[in-house]
Write a protein that holds these residues in place. Sequence first.
Motif, mmCIF file in Angstrom:
data_model
loop_
_atom_site.group_PDB
_atom_site.id
_atom_site.type_symbol
_atom_site.label_atom_id
_atom_site.label_comp_id
_atom_site.label_asym_id
_atom_site.label_seq_id
_atom_site.Cartn_x
_atom_site.Cartn_y
_atom_site.Cartn_z
ATOM 1 N N LYS A 146 0.844 -1.206 0.000
ATOM 2 C CA LYS A 146 0.000 0.000 0.000
ATOM 3 C C LYS A 146 0.875 1.250 0.000
ATOM 4 C CE LYS A 146 -4.071 1.729 2.539
ATOM 5 N NZ LYS A 146 -5.158 1.184 1.711
ATOM 6 N N VAL A 147 1.917 1.240 0.834
ATOM 7 C CA VAL A 147 2.845 2.371 0.933
ATOM 8 C C VAL A 147 3.641 2.523 -0.356
ATOM 9 C CG1 VAL A 147 4.790 3.359 2.201
ATOM 10 C CG2 VAL A 147 3.006 2.104 3.435
ATOM 11 N N LEU A 148 4.095 1.396 -0.903
ATOM 12 C CA LEU A 148 4.894 1.443 -2.125
ATOM 13 C C LEU A 148 4.102 2.008 -3.300
ATOM 14 C CD1 LEU A 148 6.770 -1.985 -1.867
ATOM 15 C CD2 LEU A 148 7.687 0.309 -1.437
ATOM 16 N N LYS A 149 2.827 1.673 -3.363
ATOM 17 C CA LYS A 149 1.988 2.198 -4.446
ATOM 18 C C LYS A 149 1.795 3.707 -4.306
ATOM 19 C CE LYS A 149 -0.608 -1.923 -5.834
ATOM 20 N NZ LYS A 149 -0.149 -1.883 -7.232
ATOM 21 N N LEU A 150 1.680 4.168 -3.065
ATOM 22 C CA LEU A 150 1.550 5.607 -2.850
ATOM 23 C C LEU A 150 2.828 6.325 -3.268
ATOM 24 C CD1 LEU A 150 0.129 8.134 -1.822
ATOM 25 C CD2 LEU A 150 0.969 7.585 0.483
ATOM 26 N N ILE A 151 3.974 5.784 -2.873
ATOM 27 C CA ILE A 151 5.256 6.386 -3.247
ATOM 28 C C ILE A 151 5.405 6.423 -4.766
ATOM 29 C CG2 ILE A 151 7.761 6.140 -3.136
ATOM 30 C CD1 ILE A 151 7.418 4.914 -0.359
ATOM 31 N N SER A 152 4.996 5.343 -5.420
ATOM 32 C CA SER A 152 5.081 5.278 -6.877
ATOM 33 C C SER A 152 4.198 6.349 -7.512
ATOM 34 C CB SER A 152 4.654 3.888 -7.360
ATOM 35 O OG SER A 152 4.682 3.810 -8.760
ATOM 36 N N LEU A 153 3.009 6.551 -6.958
ATOM 37 C CA LEU A 153 2.108 7.578 -7.481
ATOM 38 C C LEU A 153 2.715 8.968 -7.302
ATOM 39 C CD1 LEU A 153 -0.553 8.649 -8.594
ATOM 40 C CD2 LEU A 153 -1.487 8.526 -6.260
ATOM 41 N N LEU A 154 3.252 9.242 -6.115
ATOM 42 C CA LEU A 154 3.855 10.551 -5.853
ATOM 43 C C LEU A 154 5.028 10.812 -6.797
ATOM 44 C CD1 LEU A 154 3.741 10.509 -1.958
ATOM 45 C CD2 LEU A 154 2.362 11.931 -3.481
ATOM 46 N N ASN A 155 5.784 9.753 -7.074
ATOM 47 C CA ASN A 155 6.896 9.893 -8.020
ATOM 48 C C ASN A 155 6.375 10.224 -9.418
ATOM 49 O OD1 ASN A 155 9.761 9.562 -8.844
ATOM 50 N ND2 ASN A 155 8.934 7.832 -9.997
ATOM 51 N N LYS A 156 5.286 9.588 -9.801
ATOM 52 C CA LYS A 156 4.666 9.852 -11.100
ATOM 53 C C LYS A 156 4.196 11.304 -11.188
ATOM 54 C CE LYS A 156 0.802 8.312 -14.019
ATOM 55 N NZ LYS A 156 1.603 8.105 -15.241
ATOM 56 N N LEU A 157 3.619 11.798 -10.091
ATOM 57 C CA LEU A 157 3.100 13.163 -10.074
ATOM 58 C C LEU A 157 4.213 14.199 -10.138
ATOM 59 C CD1 LEU A 157 0.220 12.844 -7.445
ATOM 60 C CD2 LEU A 157 0.083 12.793 -9.946
ATOM 61 N N THR A 158 5.405 13.804 -9.683
ATOM 62 C CA THR A 158 6.555 14.704 -9.763
ATOM 63 C C THR A 158 6.835 15.110 -11.205
ATOM 64 O OG1 THR A 158 7.555 13.708 -7.786
ATOM 65 C CG2 THR A 158 9.020 14.922 -9.248
ATOM 66 N N HIS A 159 6.503 14.224 -12.136
ATOM 67 C CA HIS A 159 6.787 14.472 -13.548
ATOM 68 C C HIS A 159 5.534 14.848 -14.345
ATOM 69 C CE1 HIS A 159 10.716 12.700 -12.701
ATOM 70 N NE2 HIS A 159 10.081 11.685 -12.129
ATOM 71 N N SER A 160 4.424 15.079 -13.649
ATOM 72 C CA SER A 160 3.168 15.393 -14.331
ATOM 73 C C SER A 160 3.025 16.895 -14.583
ATOM 74 C CB SER A 160 1.983 14.916 -13.488
ATOM 75 O OG SER A 160 1.977 13.516 -13.345
ATOM 76 N N LYS A 161 2.204 17.230 -15.561
ATOM 77 C CA LYS A 161 1.885 18.636 -15.801
ATOM 78 C C LYS A 161 1.027 19.144 -14.644
ATOM 79 C CE LYS A 161 1.623 17.897 -20.823
ATOM 80 N NZ LYS A 161 0.716 17.934 -22.002
ATOM 81 N N SER A 162 1.350 20.322 -14.138
ATOM 82 C CA SER A 162 0.609 20.827 -12.999
ATOM 83 C C SER A 162 0.707 22.340 -12.909
ATOM 84 C CB SER A 162 1.140 20.201 -11.701
ATOM 85 O OG SER A 162 2.488 20.599 -11.472
ATOM 86 N N SER A 163 -0.116 22.913 -12.038
ATOM 87 C CA SER A 163 -0.067 24.356 -11.780
ATOM 88 C C SER A 163 -0.430 24.587 -10.319
ATOM 89 C CB SER A 163 -1.045 25.097 -12.698
ATOM 90 O OG SER A 163 -2.367 24.601 -12.535
ATOM 91 N N THR A 164 0.142 25.630 -9.720
ATOM 92 C CA THR A 164 -0.185 25.944 -8.335
ATOM 93 C C THR A 164 -1.560 26.592 -8.272
ATOM 94 O OG1 THR A 164 1.005 28.043 -8.539
ATOM 95 C CG2 THR A 164 2.210 26.180 -7.587
ATOM 96 N N ILE A 165 -2.203 26.458 -7.127
ATOM 97 C CA ILE A 165 -3.589 26.893 -6.990
ATOM 98 C C ILE A 165 -3.709 28.215 -6.220
ATOM 99 C CG2 ILE A 165 -5.853 26.269 -6.070
ATOM 100 C CD1 ILE A 165 -5.048 23.325 -6.442
ATOM 101 N N SER A 166 -3.271 28.227 -4.980
ATOM 102 C CA SER A 166 -3.383 29.420 -4.142
ATOM 103 C C SER A 166 -2.188 30.341 -4.385
ATOM 104 C CB SER A 166 -3.444 29.024 -2.667
ATOM 105 O OG SER A 166 -3.469 30.168 -1.832
ATOM 106 N N THR A 167 -2.414 31.624 -4.303
ATOM 107 C CA THR A 167 -1.314 32.579 -4.462
ATOM 108 C C THR A 167 -0.739 33.023 -3.123
ATOM 109 O OG1 THR A 167 -2.851 34.466 -4.498
ATOM 110 C CG2 THR A 167 -2.264 33.457 -6.626
ATOM 111 N N THR A 168 -1.358 32.573 -2.049
ATOM 112 C CA THR A 168 -0.922 32.956 -0.702
ATOM 113 C C THR A 168 -0.666 31.720 0.136
ATOM 114 O OG1 THR A 168 -2.268 34.960 -0.815
ATOM 115 C CG2 THR A 168 -1.512 34.286 1.361
#
Length: 284
Positions: free
Chosen positions: A144-166
Motif C-alpha cells: 500500500k505504501v509502495l503504491k503511494l510512493i510510486s504515485l507521488l513519483n509519477k506526479l513529480t513528472h506530471s503537468k501541474s499548476s499551483t492553486i493558491s497565491t498565498t
Amino acid sequence: MKPVLENISNYLQDSSFYAYSYTTTSFDFKWHFHPEYELTFIVKGNGHRLIGNSHQEFSDNDFVLIGPNIPHTWVGKTKGKKVFEAIVIQFTSELVEKILGFKESKQMNALFESSNYGIAFNEDQPNEIKNILYDIINEKGIDKVLKLISLLNKLTHSKSSTISTTLYKYQINKKIETRINKVCLYLENNFSKKITLKEIADLVYMSESNFCKFFKKSTGNTFSDYLNELRINEVCKLLIHSDETIKNIAYNCGFESLSYFNRVFAIKKSTTPSKYKTHHSNKY
C-alpha cells in the motif's frame, strides 16, 4: 475565512496514511484544514473548490494535492438521481520526511514544496490515475505504501499548476469557524438573490465595517469579490447549458445591473459572456 481543524489521526489507527472513496449527492461547504497532506481526485462531480485564496470551478477528473494546514472545501450539488464520487488520500508529514530521506527521492522535494500552495494536475490519462488510486485503497501492508510512493513519483513528472497565491497556516478558532461557515453556507444557498452587506454582517452579529475587515483578512478577498465569484461560476454553467438569454442569466444569478455584470465577467474570465458561450458551447 477561518476553517475548522479536521482530526484525521482518528482514522489512521495502525496505518501510515488514510485512503478512501465515497459517493454523495452533494459536496457541502465545509471550510477545514488539517496537518496532513491530501490528494483528492473527483471521479464524478462538478461545482467549485476553494483552496487557500483560490476559488475555481471543478469537474470530473479534477485532481489536486494540498499541503499541510491549507484550508479547503469542494462545493457542488447533483441533479435528479445522480451521485458524485471522490477519492481521497491523506498522509502525514512524518511519512513525507521518510520518503524524502532517500537520496533517490530528491526530485520529490519540489512537489511537496509546491503543495503548500496546492497543486492542480493536468493529467492526460485520468483513468490511469483513477485506477492507481483505487489500487491504493484496496492494497494492504507495505504494498500500500509502495503504491503511494510510486504515485507521488509519477506526479513529480506530471503537468501541474499551483492553486493558491498565498501561503496559509492556520490555528483553530471555534468562534471564527462558526461565523465563517455560517456566512458561506448562506451565500451558497442565496447568491442568486439580492444580498446586502448589512444583511450578511447581521447574520454573524458584526458591524459592516468589522465584517469587511474580518472577511478580507481571513480570505484575502473582499466580500463583494467572493460573492461575484459565486455568481460568475453559476453564470458560466448556464451560458453553456441553458437557452436563456445572457441578460436573464445575469439577473437570475443575482446581478442587478447588466453593465456591472459585463465588467465583472470581463475581469473574471478575460472575455465577454457571448464569446464565452460560443467558445464553450462548441465543446458540448
